[in-house]
Design a protein around this motif. Structure first.
Motif, PDB file in Angstrom:
ATOM      1  N   ALA A   1      22.463  43.529  39.137  1.00 39.74           N
ATOM      2  CA  ALA A   1      22.848  42.110  39.151  1.00 39.74           C
ATOM      3  C   ALA A   1      24.350  41.965  39.376  1.00 39.74           C
ATOM      4  N   ILE A   2      25.140  42.796  38.715  1.00 43.92           N
ATOM      5  CA  ILE A   2      26.590  42.749  38.896  1.00 43.92           C
ATOM      6  C   ILE A   2      26.951  43.065  40.347  1.00 43.92           C
ATOM      7  N   ALA A   3      26.258  44.055  40.928  1.00 43.46           N
ATOM      8  CA  ALA A   3      26.523  44.419  42.328  1.00 43.46           C
ATOM      9  C   ALA A   3      26.225  43.254  43.262  1.00 43.46           C
ATOM     10  N   TRP A   4      25.075  42.579  43.053  1.00 38.63           N
ATOM     11  CA  TRP A   4      24.739  41.424  43.883  1.00 38.63           C
ATOM     12  C   TRP A   4      25.789  40.323  43.722  1.00 38.63           C
ATOM     13  N   LEU A   5      26.214  40.079  42.497  1.00 37.84           N
ATOM     14  CA  LEU A   5      27.189  39.019  42.256  1.00 37.84           C
ATOM     15  C   LEU A   5      28.540  39.347  42.880  1.00 37.84           C
ATOM     16  N   GLU A   6      28.935  40.609  42.815  1.00 38.56           N
ATOM     17  CA  GLU A   6      30.200  40.982  43.434  1.00 38.56           C
ATOM     18  C   GLU A   6      30.133  40.818  44.953  1.00 38.56           C
ATOM     19  N   LEU A   7      28.999  41.168  45.538  1.00 38.82           N
ATOM     20  CA  LEU A   7      28.826  40.968  46.987  1.00 38.82           C
ATOM     21  C   LEU A   7      28.944  39.490  47.343  1.00 38.82           C
ATOM     22  N   ALA A   8      28.297  38.641  46.542  1.00 36.95           N
ATOM     23  CA  ALA A   8      28.355  37.200  46.803  1.00 36.95           C
ATOM     24  C   ALA A   8      29.756  36.655  46.571  1.00 36.95           C
ATOM     25  N   ALA A   9      30.424  37.148  45.528  1.00 31.01           N
ATOM     26  CA  ALA A   9      31.778  36.684  45.235  1.00 31.01           C
ATOM     27  C   ALA A   9      32.745  37.053  46.349  1.00 31.01           C
ATOM     28  N   GLU A  10      32.507  38.195  46.990  1.00 30.07           N
ATOM     29  CA  GLU A  10      33.348  38.600  48.112  1.00 30.07           C
ATOM     30  C   GLU A  10      33.209  37.649  49.293  1.00 30.07           C
ATOM     31  N   GLU A  11      32.091  36.909  49.327  1.00 29.50           N
ATOM     32  CA  GLU A  11      31.882  35.880  50.346  1.00 29.50           C
ATOM     33  C   GLU A  11      32.321  34.504  49.839  1.00 29.50           C
ATOM     34  N   ARG A  12      33.106  34.504  48.767  1.00 29.86           N
ATOM     35  CA  ARG A  12      33.678  33.286  48.196  1.00 29.86           C
ATOM     36  C   ARG A  12      32.622  32.342  47.625  1.00 29.86           C
ATOM     37  N   ASN A  13      31.582  32.917  47.059  1.00 30.62           N
ATOM     38  CA  ASN A  13      30.549  32.105  46.418  1.00 30.62           C
ATOM     39  C   ASN A  13      31.015  31.775  45.002  1.00 30.62           C
ATOM     40  N   ASP A  14      31.261  30.500  44.745  1.00 27.89           N
ATOM     41  CA  ASP A  14      31.824  30.077  43.459  1.00 27.89           C
ATOM     42  C   ASP A  14      30.857  30.325  42.303  1.00 27.89           C
ATOM     43  N   GLU A  15      29.556  30.124  42.533  1.00 28.42           N
ATOM     44  CA  GLU A  15      28.588  30.348  41.454  1.00 28.42           C
ATOM     45  C   GLU A  15      28.589  31.815  41.042  1.00 28.42           C
ATOM     46  N   ALA A  16      28.707  32.704  42.020  1.00 30.70           N
ATOM     47  CA  ALA A  16      28.748  34.137  41.705  1.00 30.70           C
ATOM     48  C   ALA A  16      29.971  34.456  40.849  1.00 30.70           C
ATOM     49  N   ARG A  17      31.109  33.887  41.199  1.00 29.10           N
ATOM     50  CA  ARG A  17      32.332  34.137  40.425  1.00 29.10           C
ATOM     51  C   ARG A  17      32.184  33.636  38.990  1.00 29.10           C
ATOM     52  N   LEU A  18      31.559  32.469  38.837  1.00 29.29           N
ATOM     53  CA  LEU A  18      31.375  31.894  37.505  1.00 29.29           C
ATOM     54  C   LEU A  18      30.477  32.771  36.650  1.00 29.29           C
ATOM     55  N   ILE A  19      29.365  33.234  37.225  1.00 26.98           N
ATOM     56  CA  ILE A  19      28.434  34.081  36.462  1.00 26.98           C
ATOM     57  C   ILE A  19      29.085  35.411  36.116  1.00 26.98           C
ATOM     58  N   LEU A  20      29.867  35.954  37.040  1.00 32.35           N
ATOM     59  CA  LEU A  20      30.560  37.212  36.749  1.00 32.35           C
ATOM     60  C   LEU A  20      31.500  37.050  35.559  1.00 32.35           C
ATOM     61  N   ASP A  21      32.210  35.935  35.509  1.00 39.79           N
ATOM     62  CA  ASP A  21      33.112  35.683  34.389  1.00 39.79           C
ATOM     63  C   ASP A  21      32.357  35.606  33.067  1.00 39.79           C
ATOM     64  N   GLN A  22      31.127  35.086  33.118  1.00 42.01           N
ATOM     65  CA  GLN A  22      30.333  34.909  31.901  1.00 42.01           C
ATOM     66  C   GLN A  22      29.616  36.184  31.475  1.00 42.01           C
ATOM     67  N   GLU A  23      29.174  36.957  32.464  1.00 43.09           N
ATOM     68  CA  GLU A  23      28.289  38.087  32.175  1.00 43.09           C
ATOM     69  C   GLU A  23      28.973  39.443  32.122  1.00 43.09           C
ATOM     70  N   ARG A  24      30.024  39.612  32.883  1.00 46.03           N
ATOM     71  CA  ARG A  24      30.569  40.959  33.014  1.00 46.03           C
ATOM     72  C   ARG A  24      31.351  41.358  31.766  1.00 46.03           C
ATOM     73  N   THR A  25      30.833  42.351  31.075  1.00 46.34           N
ATOM     74  CA  THR A  25      31.550  42.968  29.969  1.00 46.34           C
ATOM     75  C   THR A  25      32.309  44.158  30.542  1.00 46.34           C
ATOM     76  N   PRO A  26      33.286  44.674  29.804  1.00 50.02           N
ATOM     77  CA  PRO A  26      34.004  45.843  30.327  1.00 50.02           C
ATOM     78  C   PRO A  26      33.033  46.974  30.681  1.00 50.02           C
ATOM     79  N   LEU A  27      33.085  47.426  31.908  1.00 49.45           N
ATOM     80  CA  LEU A  27      32.195  48.491  32.370  1.00 49.45           C
ATOM     81  C   LEU A  27      32.880  49.842  32.230  1.00 49.45           C
ATOM     82  N   SER A  28      32.080  50.843  31.962  1.00 48.49           N
ATOM     83  CA  SER A  28      32.624  52.199  31.887  1.00 48.49           C
ATOM     84  C   SER A  28      32.946  52.679  33.298  1.00 48.49           C
TER      85      SER A  28
END
Length: 324
Positions: free
Chosen positions: A279-306
């Protein structure tokens, strides 16, 4: 036919004579294109400086299967006689053909002529440089029953864009293109049938057309079916079918589809770590295309990754999307 469009697009400007090719390097086939028997001609717009060196190169009529980039790579190695103005070499722009042919395999030059004419017209319209010659070329292609031109000319007639508005003729053109199996026309016609808009309502026939358009790769149809199965609009709710349709358009780079796939993964109550990372990978791909919803969800969901998780996400991003 297509050459007159090139002139109409003013690809060569401010020069008494345009740049001319003096040395060619033949392109190399991609393995995928050769395996699928792909043939055709890539049309490129090439900027040439006053020394005859090619600069910026744009694809006007693509083939796909990696051949467009192979054509660009070949032309970068070409040399040109520069354009001439007032007897002096100047920078200029021209259009060149890069042909891909497979020995002993049949090739239809008339079909290729229609394809290139259509692509040049599309390029002119997208760049808002269409001329009466552009529209006339589309009209003639539509009269020849070339489905992409039938559909596009119908859309122009419907909007009155560059032509006198004629919504009745527009509808006939679009429906006829759908009958010829053109996916965009199939989707539009299917929607009208499902909604009883401009055509007598026939939900079953309309849904079948939309489904067929999705199978043939129409991204709007794929996204529409994903939303329909997710919400129960005109079809029974089915998250699995929704997911399959969203994934079809997600894998070819449609960011709204990528966001929907990610949301379905995140909403899975029994999700595993690999689902979260995908899911994070899909959201990052969408965010790279300037998708605002993807950026918002990433801010809400992404915890520090190892570091290992970051590596997995990076690898997933290269695997999830098809190479164009």
């Amino acid at each position: 036919m297509w050459w007159s469009l090139v002139v109409a697009l003013e690809l060569v400007a401010a020069a008494t004579s345009p740049p001319k090719v003096s040395h060619r390097v033949e392109p190399r086939y991609t393995r995928e294109a050769r395996a699928n028997g792909i043939q055709g001609t890539v049309l490129l717009e090439v900027s040439v400086d006053e020394t005859g060196k090619p600069g910026n190169i744009s694809v006007l009529s693509p083939i796909g299967f990696g051949l467009d980039s192979r054509a660009v790579d070949a032309v970068r190695q070409w040399t040109f006689q520069p354009a001439v103005a007032d007897g002096k070499p100047v920078s200029g722009t021209t259009t060149v053909e890069v042909k891909f042919r497979i020995f002993h395999r049949r090739f239809d030059p008339a079909a290729e002529e229609r394809r290139n004419s259509f692509n040049l017209a599309v390029d002119a319209i997208q760049r808002k440089k269409q001329t009466p010659e552009t529209i006339d070329s589309l009209r003639k292609l539509a009269q020849q029953k070339y489905p992409p031109a039938m559909y596009l000319y119908g859309r122009l007639l419907d909007a009155g864009d560059g032509v006198a508005q004629d919504r009745d003729q527009a509808l006939r053109r679009i429906v006829d293109a759908a009958k010829e199996g053109y996916p965009s026309a199939m989707f539009d016609t299917g929607r009208m049938l499902m909604e009883g808009r401009r055509l007598p309502q026939d939900s079953e026939k309309g849904l079948e057309l939309v489904r067929n358009a999705a199978v043939l790769g129409n991204r709007r149809a794929q996204f529409f079916l994903g939303v329909a199965y997710l919400s129960g609009y005109g079809v029974p709710r089915d998250r699995e079918r929704a997911n399959r349709n969203f994934r079809l358009c997600a894998t070819v780079g449609e960011s709204p589809c990528q966001v929907q796939v990610a949301k379905l993964l995140l909403e899975n109550g029994e999700r595993e770590e690999r689902d979260f990372l995908q899911a994070i990978a899909w959201l990052e791909l969408a965010a790279e295309e300037r998708n605002d919803e993807a950026r918002l969800i990433l801010d809400q969901e992404r915890t520090p990754l190892s570091p290992q998780q970051i590596s997995w996400v990076k690898k997933l991003k290269t695997q999830l999307v098809q190479k164009q």
